[in-house]
Design a protein around this motif. Structure first.
Motif, short mmCIF file in Angstrom:
data_model
loop_
_atom_site.label_atom_id
_atom_site.label_comp_id
_atom_site.label_asym_id
_atom_site.label_seq_id
_atom_site.Cartn_x
_atom_site.Cartn_y
_atom_site.Cartn_z
N PHE A 131 0.86 -1.18 0.00
CA PHE A 131 0.00 0.00 0.00
C PHE A 131 0.90 1.23 0.00
O PHE A 131 1.55 1.52 1.01
N HIS A 283 -6.89 5.94 -4.95
CA HIS A 283 -7.39 7.32 -4.88
C HIS A 283 -7.99 7.78 -6.20
O HIS A 283 -8.56 8.86 -6.27
N SER A 292 -3.16 7.12 -2.08
CA SER A 292 -3.44 5.70 -1.93
C SER A 292 -3.25 4.93 -3.23
O SER A 292 -4.13 4.91 -4.08
N ARG A 334 -3.25 3.20 4.96
CA ARG A 334 -4.12 3.38 3.78
C ARG A 334 -5.15 2.28 3.62
O ARG A 334 -6.21 2.48 3.04
#
Ligand SMILES: *Cc1c(COP(=O)(O)O)cnc(C)c1O
Length: 448
Positions: A131, A283, A292, A334
């Motif tokens: 992540f 994101h 993210s 995240r």
């Protein structure tokens, strides 16, 4: 503390509600008022309530309303309510997601996200995940794993010895490669100019027949979702061709990989599971807050070997140690927001989000064509490229659309043509937002 948090939530809610009415680009006066922040750091502390008020009173008005329903720039996406709420809670948790022992909750949620995402994308169930901040770092991490695997096979331990004296690796990209892949290659010492660029077609798809014959294992970077057209490189053909030379195929699927989670669009992702690594952004189309990104590697040992700080090796059955899969050590959690977004949408909700955005993109294309403008791409996903005539005229319309504030679209260049790019990628966009934006675009484009 409680009053302060409630005040933050109250101000956030007011901000989000205001996105409906306000201009999508911030008014120039609001940007000018940012001067209010321009003061020397004072000696005395400031009450947190005052700090919050300053941020909101000066800062909010000068933000771009990209969290709102009519922002169509840069494949940005909004933030799902559940993901925003989770982000608040995760902020309160303030967990260091680096180690299992530092945060069992976030480490466990990351593992759940891994399972869910791998299943949603149809990837090998044992794939490893990291992540990271975004697709740039996801591309970087995946290519580090590829570098490890290819040089490892030649008996070269690149993590220990570096690249000085190492056997060269051939890297192949499409002519339409995203700059972030080139940046990742440069950071990895693989060089952004020594790549072999393969010709693409009118939609930006790599031509498999243009890939040079390979005698040694190479890294082949393909993309799922061209940032301009939304087109996918022919993954099935390229993965097939890569097999003969035992090459590593990496997929930059920053937004396009999400098509695999939508039955209606999954055909675009045919062959993608045959690749060795994938980069995507949560994101963008999953609509979680910045920042993210997600890296996935079919054989997790390669990602772990390239990312873990020590030369410790992967032991099957061990609890996943998050920092063994990312360039970062300490970092925010995240996975919490990703988990919340997926839990709130479910498989059907996610498929609906993707499908709806694609439908709206087709509606934009149809409406603009009907009004007499040229749509430059096959609208297979959520991206629409439109020309309003000459390059100067197109750029003028883009500027007018941005200034008008009903919606926001960026300008781009597509194979020698100036274009306005419409990227539909937010859960918040409704059919009415699309019609309203379309009317504004056509009004502004027909005004001489
Ligand atoms: C957005 C994008 C990237 C870069 O992603 P970041 O999250 O900004 O690092 C890479 N590749 C493609 C195709 C993209 O659309």
């Amino acid at each position: 503390m409680e009053d302060l948090i409630q005040e933050a939530v109250r101000r956030s809610a007011r901000y989000l509600k205001g996105l409906e009415q306000r201009s999508v680009a911030p008014p120039p006066e609001a940007v000018k008022r940012l001067g209010g922040f321009d003061a020397p750091l004072q000696d005395e502390p400031t009450a947190p309530m005052r700090v919050l008020a300053d941020l909101d009173d000066i800062g909010s008005a000068a933000t771009v309303a990209s969290a709102g329903p009519r922002y169509f720039g840069f494949v940005t996406g909004g933030t799902l309510p559940a993901a925003l709420a989770a982000s608040y809670l995760a902020g309160a948790w303030d967990q260091n997601a680096a180690f299992h022992v530092a945060s069992p909750t976030t480490a466990f949620l990351e593992e759940i996200c891994r399972r869910w995402l791998v299943a949603l994308f149809g990837l090998p169930p044992g794939a490893g995940i990291g992540f990271v901040t975004g697709a740039t770092m996801a591309n970087f991490s995946a290519l580090a794993a590829a570098r490890h695997a290819l040089l490892g096979r030649l008996g070269w331990d690149v993590e220990a010895r570096g690249l000085f004296g190492a056997p060269p690796i051939t890297v192949i990209v499409g002519a339409e490669v995203h700059v972030s892949v080139l940046k990742a290659l440069s950071l990895l010492g693989l060089g952004r100019e020594r790549v072999i660029r393969v010709a693409t077609d009118g939609q930006g798809r790599m031509r498999p027949e243009a890939v040079p014959p390979l005698t040694e294992p190479a890294i082949i970077c393909i993309q799922a979702g061209n940032v301009n057209t939304g087109a996918f490189d022919p993954a099935a053909d390229i993965c097939e061709l890569a097999k003969a030379s035992d090459s590593w195929v990496h997929v930059d699927g920053a937004f396009g990989l999400w098509a695999a989670a939508c039955p209606d669009r999954r055909f675009l992702a045919a062959g993608i599971p045959e690749a060795h690594s994938w980069a995507t952004d949560a994101h963008k189309w999953l609509n979680v807050p910045y920042d993210s990104g997600i890296v996935l590697v079919a054989d997790p040992r390669h990602l772990q070997a390239s990312m873990s700080a020590s030369a410790a090796y992967f032991i099957a059955g061990d609890a996943r140690e998050p920092s063994h899969y990312t360039p970062e050590l300490s970092r925010r959690a995240r996975g919490v927001e990703i988990w919340a977004a997926l839990r709130s949408l479910g498989r059907l909700g996610l498929a609906d989000l993707i499908e709806r955005n694609c439908r709206y993109a087709r509606r934009f294309a149809e409406g603009l064509k009907l009004a007499g403008y040229d749509v430059l791409n096959e609208v297979v996903l959520n991206q629409v490229l439109v020309s309003f005539g000459t390059p100067d005229r197109t750029r003028q319309v883009v500027r007018r659309v941005q200034e008008d504030g009903t919606c926001w679209c960026g300008g781009t260049e597509w194979q020698g043509h100036a274009a306005m790019r419409i990227s539909v990628s937010s859960w918040a966009t409704t059919g009415e937002d699309v019609e309203r934006s379309l009317r504004a675009m056509i009004r502004l484009a027909s005004d001489r």
